[in-house]
Motif scaffolding. Structure first.
Motif, PDB file in Angstrom:
ATOM      1  N   HIS A 330      35.950  66.496  25.255  1.00 50.85           N
ATOM      2  CA  HIS A 330      37.217  66.677  25.615  1.00 50.85           C
ATOM      3  C   HIS A 330      37.348  66.205  27.210  1.00 50.85           C
ATOM      4  O   HIS A 330      38.312  66.809  27.911  1.00 50.85           O
ATOM      5  N   GLY A 331      36.281  65.579  27.618  1.00 49.77           N
ATOM      6  CA  GLY A 331      36.249  64.957  28.898  1.00 49.77           C
ATOM      7  C   GLY A 331      35.857  66.093  29.997  1.00 49.77           C
ATOM      8  O   GLY A 331      36.192  66.052  31.340  1.00 49.77           O
ATOM      9  N   GLY A 332      34.978  66.939  29.348  1.00 49.60           N
ATOM     10  CA  GLY A 332      34.507  68.183  30.299  1.00 49.60           C
ATOM     11  C   GLY A 332      32.934  68.027  30.201  1.00 49.60           C
ATOM     12  O   GLY A 332      32.284  66.950  29.983  1.00 49.60           O
ATOM     13  N   SER A 333      32.311  69.174  30.625  1.00 46.90           N
ATOM     14  CA  SER A 333      30.822  69.347  30.672  1.00 46.90           C
ATOM     15  C   SER A 333      30.452  70.761  30.179  1.00 46.90           C
ATOM     16  O   SER A 333      31.337  71.739  30.077  1.00 46.90           O
ATOM     17  N   ALA A 334      29.208  70.802  29.955  1.00 49.29           N
ATOM     18  CA  ALA A 334      28.729  72.141  29.319  1.00 49.29           C
ATOM     19  C   ALA A 334      27.426  72.441  30.540  1.00 49.29           C
ATOM     20  O   ALA A 334      26.556  71.582  30.903  1.00 49.29           O
ATOM     21  N   ALA A 335      27.172  73.753  31.033  1.00 48.82           N
ATOM     22  CA  ALA A 335      26.343  74.106  31.889  1.00 48.82           C
ATOM     23  C   ALA A 335      25.561  75.221  31.457  1.00 48.82           C
ATOM     24  O   ALA A 335      26.285  76.158  30.897  1.00 48.82           O
ATOM     25  N   CYS A 336      24.200  75.579  31.749  1.00 50.57           N
ATOM     26  CA  CYS A 336      23.820  76.760  31.537  1.00 50.57           C
ATOM     27  C   CYS A 336      23.017  77.148  32.799  1.00 50.57           C
ATOM     28  O   CYS A 336      22.110  76.620  33.350  1.00 50.57           O
ATOM     29  N   THR A 337      23.213  78.443  33.342  1.00 46.81           N
ATOM     30  CA  THR A 337      22.773  79.024  34.486  1.00 46.81           C
ATOM     31  C   THR A 337      22.305  80.504  34.051  1.00 46.81           C
ATOM     32  O   THR A 337      22.630  80.913  33.101  1.00 46.81           O
ATOM     33  N   ARG A 338      21.734  81.118  35.209  1.00 45.20           N
ATOM     34  CA  ARG A 338      21.219  82.567  34.915  1.00 45.20           C
ATOM     35  C   ARG A 338      22.565  83.371  35.808  1.00 45.20           C
ATOM     36  O   ARG A 338      22.817  83.057  36.908  1.00 45.20           O
ATOM     37  N   SER A 339      23.015  84.336  35.014  1.00 43.91           N
ATOM     38  CA  SER A 339      24.227  85.025  35.488  1.00 43.91           C
ATOM     39  C   SER A 339      23.595  86.096  36.561  1.00 43.91           C
ATOM     40  O   SER A 339      22.402  86.476  36.496  1.00 43.91           O
ATOM     41  N   LYS A 340      24.289  86.267  37.645  1.00 44.13           N
ATOM     42  CA  LYS A 340      23.865  86.982  38.583  1.00 44.13           C
ATOM     43  C   LYS A 340      23.759  88.484  38.441  1.00 44.13           C
ATOM     44  O   LYS A 340      24.780  89.026  37.548  1.00 44.13           O
ATOM     45  N   ALA A 341      22.936  89.108  38.814  1.00 42.41           N
ATOM     46  CA  ALA A 341      22.866  90.577  38.458  1.00 42.41           C
ATOM     47  C   ALA A 341      23.841  91.368  39.105  1.00 42.41           C
ATOM     48  O   ALA A 341      24.380  92.174  38.573  1.00 42.41           O
TER      49      ALA A 341
END
Length: 365
Positions: A330-341
């Motif tokens: 789709h011309g985009g990207s995927a990312a994985c982070t830790r959500s803030k508390a």
């Protein structure tokens, strides 16, 4: 023409050769005639005689031979500098052709820009081939591992029926059907990744309100999610976006299934929003999350996060790889982070983004 790299070296070498030859002729001829005139003027031809004397013929022959030797010296030196990296590439190509993917060429004199670029490009290609070969071995082993379990279960059960160990009415067909469905999902995921890597994934782009699509996915998964102790929270934007709705549903299914398998039971938040021309789709869970240093690897095929310690190990980790492949398509990207508390759920936050407009005309009105 730009006089850089190899062009510059050739021009400089030819210029040095020409200047050296001219100086040799001037200085040598001046010395020769000065010495010959002093020793015996009769050795030289008369001013009105156009035919060189024997001594002058010997001088012409000697200066020609010396010029040829000088030219050969410069030619051999320049050719050696040019051919050394080329021969290195040829030797490395031959080794790669015979299966030695660790072969690398050496540039030597990097002032020859074109040959240095040739060596660098070859080494880059060889490195990619070697990496692809290793990845292929890993994939083959991982695929065999993933296929072995359901196939063994199916074969063992059916063999038991054939041998009379199990009666047909005693066979847990629902369990066998689950194994077949797992095989089907694995095959479809492999097909999707193959299409994405080869650039042949076809997307049916259209302007879509993903609210209805995501809500429908939520309704379909609700019984399984509730049984696993999860509660879906949808925060959806009604802003239209250009995408392949079926592929986006596949992303949502994969992310929710990943959370169901590895996250702690609790709240699951699915959110969509538009910002700076990008459409954001995120799925957030309540933990335990993935360590920051391991987060970039969650989208690598056949690697998955362990729900207890956040470590990564081999497994049926195609779901997130498919998510990343569809995002790239789709011309985009995927990312994985830790959500803030603070305001977040404290677990993993998977965010997919792609341009709102992606090659389709805007919706009317």
């Amino acid at each position: 023409m730009r006089f850089t790299g190899l062009n510059r070296q050739i021009v400089l070498s030819m210029s040095v050769l020409m200047v050296s030859s001219i100086l040799l002729i001037w200085i040598g001829s001046w010395i020769f005639f000065a010495v010959a005139f002093k020793i015996d003027p009769g050795m030289l031809s008369e001013p009105d005689d156009w035919s060189p004397s024997t001594v002058e013929w010997l001088w012409i022959f000697a200066i020609t031979i010396f010029g040829l030797l000088l030219a050969a010296f410069f030619a051999i030196k320049l050719a050696s500098r040019i051919l050394k990296p080329i021969n290195s590439v040829m030797d490395s190509v031959r080794r790669v052709a015979h299966g030695d993917l660790s072969a690398r060429a050496f540039a030597g004199d990097r002032s020859l820009g074109e040959t240095a670029m040739l060596v660098d490009d070859f080494n880059s290609m060889a490195e990619r081939l070697q990496r692809a070969a290793k990845e292929s071995e890993t994939w083959n082993a991982a695929i065999a591992h993933e296929l072995r379990t359901p196939v063994t279960i199916l074969r063992g059960t059916l063999q038991g029926v054939v041998d009379g160990v199990f009666k047909p009415e005693e066979v847990p067909f629902s369990s066998l059907l689950s194994q077949v469905e797992d095989l089907g999902r694995l095959i479809e995921d492999l097909r999707t990744l193959s299409l994405a890597d080869s650039g042949y994934m076809q997307l049916r782009m259209a302007w879509t309100d993903l609210t209805l699509e995501i809500e429908e996915v939520g309704r379909l998964l609700a019984p399984d999610m509730e049984a696993a102790g999860f509660a879906l929270q949808l925060q959806l934007s009604d802003h239209p976006v250009c995408c392949d709705a079926a592929r986006i549903r596949q992303i949502v299914l994969a992310l929710l299934d990943n959370a169901r398998r590895y996250a702690h039971p609790g709240l699951l938040r699915v959110r969509t929003r538009v910002q700076a021309g990008q459409y954001y789709l995120s799925v957030e869970d309540a933990g335990p999350g993935i360590a920051e240093e391991l987060a970039p690897y969650v989208f690598v095929a056949f690697r998955r996060g362990d729900s207890d310690d956040g470590d990564l190990h081999a497994g049926s980790g195609l779901g997130l790889a498919v998510v990343e492949a569809i995002a790239r398509a789709h011309g985009g990207s995927a990312a994985c982070t830790r959500s803030k508390a603070d305001g977040g759920l404290g677990g993993s936050l998977f965010t997919i983004k792609w341009p709102v407009e992606h090659g389709a005309p805007p919706p009317a009105g």
